[in-house]
Design a protein around this motif. Structure first.
Motif, PDB file in Angstrom:
ATOM      1  N   ALA A  35     -31.347 -24.509  32.294  1.00 61.65           N
ATOM      2  CA  ALA A  35     -31.035 -23.377  33.165  1.00 61.65           C
ATOM      3  C   ALA A  35     -29.620 -22.867  32.918  1.00 61.65           C
ATOM      4  N   ILE A  36     -28.681 -23.801  32.696  1.00 60.98           N
ATOM      5  CA  ILE A  36     -27.302 -23.382  32.412  1.00 60.98           C
ATOM      6  C   ILE A  36     -27.233 -22.647  31.077  1.00 60.98           C
ATOM      7  N   ILE A  37     -27.972 -23.127  30.083  1.00 57.80           N
ATOM      8  CA  ILE A  37     -28.004 -22.447  28.782  1.00 57.80           C
ATOM      9  C   ILE A  37     -28.534 -21.029  28.925  1.00 57.80           C
ATOM     10  N   ALA A  38     -29.543 -20.845  29.804  1.00 53.85           N
ATOM     11  CA  ALA A  38     -30.146 -19.514  29.975  1.00 53.85           C
ATOM     12  C   ALA A  38     -29.172 -18.511  30.571  1.00 53.85           C
ATOM     13  N   LEU A  39     -28.107 -18.985  31.206  1.00 52.75           N
ATOM     14  CA  LEU A  39     -27.136 -18.052  31.777  1.00 52.75           C
ATOM     15  C   LEU A  39     -26.441 -17.223  30.708  1.00 52.75           C
ATOM     16  N   PHE A  40     -26.363 -17.741  29.487  1.00 53.15           N
ATOM     17  CA  PHE A  40     -25.651 -17.014  28.434  1.00 53.15           C
ATOM     18  C   PHE A  40     -26.407 -15.764  27.986  1.00 53.15           C
ATOM     19  N   PRO A  41     -27.734 -15.811  27.683  1.00 53.91           N
ATOM     20  CA  PRO A  41     -28.431 -14.556  27.379  1.00 53.91           C
ATOM     21  C   PRO A  41     -28.412 -13.568  28.539  1.00 53.91           C
TER      22      PRO A  41
ATOM     23  N   PRO B 290     -37.271 -19.888  34.079  1.00 58.65           N
ATOM     24  CA  PRO B 290     -37.073 -19.224  35.377  1.00 58.65           C
ATOM     25  C   PRO B 290     -35.730 -18.519  35.507  1.00 58.65           C
ATOM     26  N   VAL B 291     -34.684 -19.033  34.862  1.00 55.10           N
ATOM     27  CA  VAL B 291     -33.383 -18.377  34.968  1.00 55.10           C
ATOM     28  C   VAL B 291     -33.389 -17.039  34.245  1.00 55.10           C
ATOM     29  N   THR B 292     -34.043 -16.949  33.090  1.00 53.85           N
ATOM     30  CA  THR B 292     -34.116 -15.663  32.392  1.00 53.85           C
ATOM     31  C   THR B 292     -34.933 -14.650  33.184  1.00 53.85           C
ATOM     32  N   VAL B 293     -35.981 -15.137  33.866  1.00 57.84           N
ATOM     33  CA  VAL B 293     -36.762 -14.216  34.705  1.00 57.84           C
ATOM     34  C   VAL B 293     -35.920 -13.730  35.882  1.00 57.84           C
ATOM     35  N   LEU B 294     -35.222 -14.636  36.556  1.00 54.93           N
ATOM     36  CA  LEU B 294     -34.367 -14.244  37.679  1.00 54.93           C
ATOM     37  C   LEU B 294     -33.154 -13.449  37.208  1.00 54.93           C
ATOM     38  N   GLY B 295     -32.805 -13.552  35.922  1.00 55.37           N
ATOM     39  CA  GLY B 295     -31.679 -12.788  35.401  1.00 55.37           C
ATOM     40  C   GLY B 295     -31.905 -11.291  35.420  1.00 55.37           C
ATOM     41  N   VAL B 296     -33.166 -10.864  35.618  1.00 50.46           N
ATOM     42  CA  VAL B 296     -33.443  -9.435  35.746  1.00 50.46           C
ATOM     43  C   VAL B 296     -32.674  -8.845  36.929  1.00 50.46           C
TER      44      VAL B 296
ATOM     45  N   LEU C 202     -23.940 -14.948  22.416  1.00 50.24           N
ATOM     46  CA  LEU C 202     -24.469 -15.390  23.707  1.00 50.24           C
ATOM     47  C   LEU C 202     -25.965 -15.658  23.693  1.00 50.24           C
ATOM     48  N   VAL C 203     -26.696 -15.096  22.750  1.00 44.82           N
ATOM     49  CA  VAL C 203     -28.146 -15.305  22.711  1.00 44.82           C
ATOM     50  C   VAL C 203     -28.552 -16.300  21.627  1.00 44.82           C
ATOM     51  N   LEU C 204     -27.778 -16.396  20.562  1.00 49.28           N
ATOM     52  CA  LEU C 204     -28.143 -17.288  19.456  1.00 49.28           C
ATOM     53  C   LEU C 204     -27.204 -18.492  19.335  1.00 49.28           C
ATOM     54  N   LEU C 205     -25.941 -18.256  19.068  1.00 47.94           N
ATOM     55  CA  LEU C 205     -25.044 -19.332  18.674  1.00 47.94           C
ATOM     56  C   LEU C 205     -24.791 -20.336  19.798  1.00 47.94           C
TER      57      LEU C 205
END
Length: 586
Positions: free
Chosen positions: A53-59, A226-232, A92-95
């Protein structure tokens, strides 16, 4: 003899701890402190999902950065803008996600191999505890096959392979859809192709993460999705760029042509330019009455003597706008000492001059307090110029975009006033043909003025557009005009109703399209309005005025009577401000 550092780590582990593994172990420790329920499949398995979930915060942060950047750049995708989006996607999305995911997996493998992976002794002991069917957590998370081996060289039964296939393929696919949605929301009101700079790095991230231990990857994806979905939500809260920013970004840049190269020898032989004529020799302003200018059949000739004096009489101050048929300047009439608006044709050819002359005739024929006035028609050094009244204020489009939509009373005043102005134009045989929010100027007192009759056509004038060329703005063009039928007073009435609908809702009545051609096709198909202000008291009259059939629409006089009657019942009148604006800084 074995050596160890002050913290009890072997030299190899200490060296790794200073690198990516140290950062990953810190991320794992943070996730372990945040979320570590002590039930199956284990506290460290759940902590791994928290790390995902923390990793998903970057994208998500990358999409927010793009959305914020577009608040200032709009749809201007030049080199610096594209480089910025590309760097955001690559970092932020790859590296960063790949380094963290690979680092988390290496920590678990180091603990399984007998090291500590940068974790404390207590965390290592907790990682070695057994839970339910998974056994020791260090073996479960760090002692199995990686993603690539699990998918292409399965060693378990069919049920286990189906589980891994769903988790290691299905979850990344769902996460990819979420990243696509993030990119589309960040690129609202503009082309979507720059979104490739966000979702393509994510696809690469999925591929290069195939070396992560399979069970670790499963739990990372369970927290990532779930974090990427809530990131909307945060990306949507940033909002799209304003329409004024988009309009400015859509304008082509004005490229100045460099002067031709002249050899030095020729420069020396070039005679000095003659001195400018004295100011007293410039011809006076034309005093021909407006009605005489408007009643003259055919093309209107320039005023007598103005062909030689235009370039010195009007001192240009700043450029106000750049439209389809001319560039408008704020200028000073040095003879009369007043500020005027000077509209100069882009290309001074015969057709353009006829347009300018027709505009002068149309405007001079009007006498209405809410229509811009024309003073003169002169020749400047760079083309035929129309001298008009200079209106202080800002466009209705800009006012609504910055201050917000109008209420029912101010929108009613706008509708009644502009209906009166257009009715006066129609009585003179003049069609505006491009009524829209940016062609209504609101002065500092809040009073609206109809401007830019640049594509107006008096009845009986010949069409000057080529076959198939559409005149007007697609978002506010009437259906019959978009389909190729000749314009009529009912077309102006439709465009005015569309402008009032925008003033009440902040959107064109048919919504927005990605390209002008898509908006034109929607108009030609007479798509029903989808962005009407349904809660407004003017909703029913708007629906009637936006009817696709011109014969079904109420006339402008009927609209004016209806709106003025409602204003009277509301205890006010049409003579009043429609909005208050702050005058632009000079």
């Amino acid at each position: 003899m074995a050596y160890s550092g002050a913290d009890g780590k072997p030299p190899g582990d200490a060296a790794k701890g200073r690198g990516v593994e140290s950062i990953a172990s810190s991320l794992l420790s943070l996730a372990y402190r945040l979320f570590q329920p002590g039930f199956c499949p284990g506290d460290w398995a759940w902590a791994t999902s928290m790390a995902g979930a923390i990793i998903a915060l970057f994208p998500v942060a990358g999409a927010v950065v793009v959305a914020v950047m577009r608040k200032f750049t709009g749809n201007r995708y030049h080199g610096p803008t594209l480089i910025t989006i590309g760097v955001v996607g690559a970092v932020l999305v790859l590296l960063v996600p790949w380094l963290y995911a690979a680092g988390v997996s290496s920590v678990f493998r180091a603990v399984f191999a007998g090291g500590n992976g940068g974790l404390s002794a207590g965390e290592v002991d907790a990682l070695q505890q057994q839970y339910c069917f998974v056994g020791p957590q260090d073996e479960y998370l760090g002692g199995g096959q990686n993603v690539y081996e699990t998918l292409f060289y399965p060693s378990g039964d069919v049920f286990a392979y189906g589980y891994y296939l769903g988790m290691l393929v299905g979850l990344p696919v769902l996460a990819l859809l979420a990243v696509l949605l993030l990119s589309r929301i960040a690129l609202r009101r503009g082309p979507k192709w720059p979104g490739r700079l966000l979702w393509v790095p994510f696809v690469l991230y999925v591929l290069v993460s195939s070396g992560v231990e399979a069970n670790t990857a499963v739990h990372l994806w369970l927290g990532f999705l779930p974090v990427t979905v809530l990131g909307v939500i945060p990306v949507a809260l940033v909002g799209p760029p304003s329409w004024s920013v988009i309009q400015n970004s859509d304008r082509p840049p004005q490229r100045e042509q460099p002067p031709p190269y002249v050899p030095p020898s020729q420069q020396e032989q070039k005679p000095p330019p003659p001195p400018p004529p004295p100011e007293k020799n410039y011809p006076p302003t034309s005093v021909a009455p407006a009605q005489e200018l408007a009643a003259a059949p055919g093309p209107v000739p320039p005023p007598p003597g103005s062909a030689q004096g235009g370039s010195g009489r009007f001192r240009r101050v700043r450029r106000l706008g750049h439209g389809g048929f001319g560039t408008v300047w704020e200028a000073v009439d040095t003879q009369l000492g007043r500020t005027v608006a000077l509209k100069i044709a882009h290309a001074p050819d015969k057709d353009t001059e006829e347009r300018m002359q027709r505009e002068a005739r149309a405007l001079a024929a009007l006498s209405h307090p809410n229509c811009v006035r024309v003073y003169d028609l002169v020749e400047e050094s760079d083309g035929l110029a129309l001298v008009m009244e200079y209106l202080h204020g800002q466009a209705l489009a800009e006012s609504v975009d910055t201050v917000g939509p109008l209420d029912d009373i101010t929108a009613g005043r706008l509708w009644a006033t502009m209906a009166s102005a257009l009715s006066a134009a129609h009585e003179k045989g003049v069609l505006h043909r491009d009524v829209k929010p940016s062609n209504i100027i609101v002065d500092p007192a809040g009073l609206p003025h109809l401007i830019d009759f640049g594509i107006a056509r008096s009845r009986g004038d010949a069409k000057l557009t080529a076959t198939g060329m559409m005149i007007g703005t697609p978002d506010y063009v009437a259906p019959e005009t978009a389909a190729g039928a000749p314009a009529s007073p009912a077309s102006d009435a439709w465009q005015l109703a569309a402008t009032v609908s925008y003033a009440l809702s902040g959107y064109p009545p048919r919504g927005t399209r990605e390209t002008p051609m898509a908006a034109l096709m929607a108009a030609a198909r007479a798509e029903p309005p989808s962005q009407l202000p349904r809660q407004s008291v003017h909703a029913k009259l708007l629906i009637a005025s936006l009817d696709p059939q011109p014969r079904n629409r109420p006339t402008l006089n009927a609209v004016q009577r209806e709106v003025e009657g409602w204003l009277a019942r509301a205890g006010t009148s049409a003579e009043g401000p429609v909005t208050r604006v702050v005058p632009r800084a000079r």
